[in-house]
Structure formats: C-alpha cells, structure tokens
Design a protein around this motif. Structure first.
Motif, PDB file in Angstrom:
ATOM      1  N   ASP A 105       1.460  14.316  -0.574  1.00 19.81           N
ATOM      2  CA  ASP A 105       2.872  13.966  -0.683  1.00 19.81           C
ATOM      3  C   ASP A 105       3.626  14.593   0.489  1.00 19.81           C
ATOM      4  OD1 ASP A 105       5.078  12.715  -1.726  1.00 19.81           O
ATOM      5  OD2 ASP A 105       5.180  13.916  -3.543  1.00 19.81           O
ATOM      6  N   PHE A 106       4.774  14.069   0.768  1.00 20.82           N
ATOM      7  CA  PHE A 106       5.610  14.612   1.835  1.00 20.82           C
ATOM      8  C   PHE A 106       6.176  15.950   1.376  1.00 20.82           C
ATOM      9  CE2 PHE A 106       5.568  10.028   2.480  1.00 20.82           C
ATOM     10  CZ  PHE A 106       5.163   9.963   3.805  1.00 20.82           C
ATOM     11  N   GLY A 107       6.271  16.898   2.308  1.00 19.02           N
ATOM     12  CA  GLY A 107       6.695  18.249   1.970  1.00 19.02           C
ATOM     13  C   GLY A 107       8.005  18.634   2.621  1.00 19.02           C
ATOM     14  N   GLU A 108       8.246  19.933   2.649  1.00 15.50           N
ATOM     15  CA  GLU A 108       9.510  20.461   3.163  1.00 15.50           C
ATOM     16  C   GLU A 108       9.696  20.188   4.655  1.00 15.50           C
ATOM     17  OE1 GLU A 108      12.187  21.558   1.523  1.00 15.50           O
ATOM     18  OE2 GLU A 108      10.998  20.906  -0.205  1.00 15.50           O
TER      19      GLU A 108
ATOM     20  N   VAL B 117      10.010   7.360   4.882  1.00 17.53           N
ATOM     21  CA  VAL B 117       8.652   7.339   5.409  1.00 17.53           C
ATOM     22  C   VAL B 117       7.712   7.074   4.237  1.00 17.53           C
ATOM     23  CG1 VAL B 117       9.102   8.766   7.445  1.00 17.53           C
ATOM     24  CG2 VAL B 117       8.554   9.873   5.285  1.00 17.53           C
ATOM     25  N   VAL B 118       6.606   6.405   4.527  1.00 20.12           N
ATOM     26  CA  VAL B 118       5.677   6.006   3.466  1.00 20.12           C
ATOM     27  C   VAL B 118       4.244   6.324   3.869  1.00 20.12           C
ATOM     28  CG1 VAL B 118       7.191   4.175   2.610  1.00 20.12           C
ATOM     29  CG2 VAL B 118       5.494   3.637   4.344  1.00 20.12           C
ATOM     30  N   ASN B 119       3.422   6.501   2.848  1.00 18.42           N
ATOM     31  CA  ASN B 119       2.004   6.731   3.049  1.00 18.42           C
ATOM     32  C   ASN B 119       1.229   6.080   1.923  1.00 18.42           C
ATOM     33  OD1 ASN B 119       0.545   7.812   5.151  1.00 18.42           O
ATOM     34  ND2 ASN B 119       1.197   9.902   4.735  1.00 18.42           N
ATOM     35  N   GLY B 120      -0.059   5.932   2.128  1.00 21.29           N
ATOM     36  CA  GLY B 120      -0.916   5.304   1.142  1.00 21.29           C
ATOM     37  C   GLY B 120      -1.532   6.311   0.193  1.00 21.29           C
TER      38      GLY B 120
ATOM     39  N   GLY C  42       0.809  -1.220   0.000  1.00 21.22           N
ATOM     40  CA  GLY C  42       0.000   0.000   0.000  1.00 21.22           C
ATOM     41  C   GLY C  42       0.838   1.263   0.000  1.00 21.22           C
ATOM     42  N   PHE C  43       2.127   1.153  -0.351  1.00 24.21           N
ATOM     43  CA  PHE C  43       3.013   2.315  -0.377  1.00 24.21           C
ATOM     44  C   PHE C  43       2.766   3.104  -1.659  1.00 24.21           C
ATOM     45  CE2 PHE C  43       6.490  -0.112   2.169  1.00 24.21           C
ATOM     46  CZ  PHE C  43       5.680  -0.122   3.283  1.00 24.21           C
ATOM     47  N   TYR C  44       2.251   4.301  -1.513  1.00 25.28           N
ATOM     48  CA  TYR C  44       1.938   5.166  -2.647  1.00 25.28           C
ATOM     49  C   TYR C  44       2.794   6.425  -2.614  1.00 25.28           C
ATOM     50  CZ  TYR C  44      -1.033   7.509  -6.093  1.00 25.28           C
ATOM     51  OH  TYR C  44      -1.505   8.142  -7.213  1.00 25.28           O
ATOM     52  N   ARG C  45       2.946   6.995  -1.453  1.00 28.27           N
ATOM     53  CA  ARG C  45       3.795   8.169  -1.237  1.00 28.27           C
ATOM     54  C   ARG C  45       5.032   7.725  -0.453  1.00 28.27           C
ATOM     55  NH1 ARG C  45       1.672  11.933  -4.557  1.00 28.27           N
ATOM     56  NH2 ARG C  45      -0.510  12.301  -4.117  1.00 28.27           N
ATOM     57  N   MET C  46       6.204   8.178  -0.898  1.00 34.21           N
ATOM     58  CA  MET C  46       7.440   7.817  -0.218  1.00 34.21           C
ATOM     59  C   MET C  46       8.391   9.011  -0.216  1.00 34.21           C
ATOM     60  SD  MET C  46       8.086   4.026  -1.829  1.00 34.21           S
ATOM     61  CE  MET C  46       9.314   3.545  -0.621  1.00 34.21           C
TER      62      MET C  46
END
Length: 182
Positions: free
Chosen positions: A160-163, A152-155, A131-135
């Motif tokens: 998305d991960f930011g600054e 770090v990961v997110n679904g 389920g890793f979509y954002r990394m």
C-alpha cells in the motif's frame, strides 16, 4: 509488509527530482495532453502502475474527465465501455466520496475494508478491469473554486502507499492547484 512504502526502493535515486516534478506541473497546462508528462513522471518517481488527475469529478449520470500518465492496456472499446458505465455508478466510488475537502488524502484501504470493497459495484466494474488494487487519492481545489482529485494506483501484490507517497502529493498540492488555474 502492509506498512512498507514503495518509495523505500533504492532505485529512486536515479529518478527525477521533486523540482523536476514541479516544473512538469506548470508545463502541464501547456502540454498537448494537459499534465500527462507530469503524471507519467510522478508514476515513475513513485514506482507505481499509474498516476491520474481527475479534472471533473464523477456524479451520477456524469462520468469524470480523467487524464492518466500511462496508457491503461485496455482496448479503446473496453475503455469507452467502462467510461459509459462510470456515468451510472460514479456516485458509488468509495475514495472519491471521502475526498471532499481541500487537502483530504486517503488510501482505498483506509476508506473501505477489502472484503466490502470487493463487493462494491464501482470497484468491480470500474477499478478491477484496470487492475487498480491499491490507490492513494487527494482532493485538490484551484483558487477559482474548481475541484478535482489526483491519485496514484498500483496492482495486487504491491504494498500500500505510505507516508512518503502521501507527503509527496501533499508537497505538490499547492503547485497542482496553482497550475490548474492557468
């Protein structure tokens, strides 16, 4: 929403401080599962699905050695199967392939357009089942030369991960690298 940061959430005031994360990094070398408490707390601090530390980078024929802060939710058999496949497709990991110098830090979406990523064998067979979509990943190297990645990961459906997340990893990097030497 693409530029929104998941660290902009108001609930972060109640989560562990950066000092607590640094303490957990150094404690991590002595933990029964090294660095797991740090990784779990990092995922909580950021508010993401999981955080991981790659202690041996994947190479064709060799799967990585990875420690995760939280259990994946996959069955042990499925996780073992994916780990075996990783040995044959690890060289296709788009994020790992660009994290090749000390301090390099990137998101998966910066590395490869989403349409191309979804056609990538590594993504389909390794990342998607988890389920890793954002990394967001960062290359680390301890003083003796050992190299690895932290990320770090997110679904899907998560920003998305930011600054702020990027800066947190950058701030923690020297501590992670020093603790890996222990």
């Amino acid at each position: 929403m693409a530029n929104a940061s998941i660290l902009d959430a108001p609930y972060l005031d109640d989560l562990p401080s950066r000092d607590e994360l640094i303490r957990l990094i150094y404690q991590g070398a002595l933990d029964p599962v090294p660095f797991q408490a740090f990784l779990r707390t990092l995922a909580e601090r950021i508010g993401c699905m999981n955080a991981g530390l790659i202690l041996r980078l994947s190479r064709q024929g060799t799967p990585p050695i990875a420690i995760w802060g939280r259990k994946s939710g996959l069955s042990d058999d499925e996780a073992r199967r994916i780990h075996e496949v990783h040995a044959s497709v690890g060289h296709l990991d788009p994020l790992r392939n660009v994290l090749a110098r000390k301090g390099a830090i990137q998101t998966l979406d910066e590395v490869m357009p989403r349409a191309e990523l979804e056609q990538n064998r590594f993504y389909r067979e390794i990342l998607a089942p988890y389920g890793f979509y954002r990394m967001l990943g960062m290359y680390v190297q301890e003083p003796g030369g050992w190299e690895g990645n932290i990320g770090v990961v997110n679904g899907a459906g998560s920003p998305d991960f930011g600054e702020r997340e990027r800066q947190l990893l950058v701030d923690l990097r020297p501590h992670i690298e020093q603790a890996l030497q222990i």
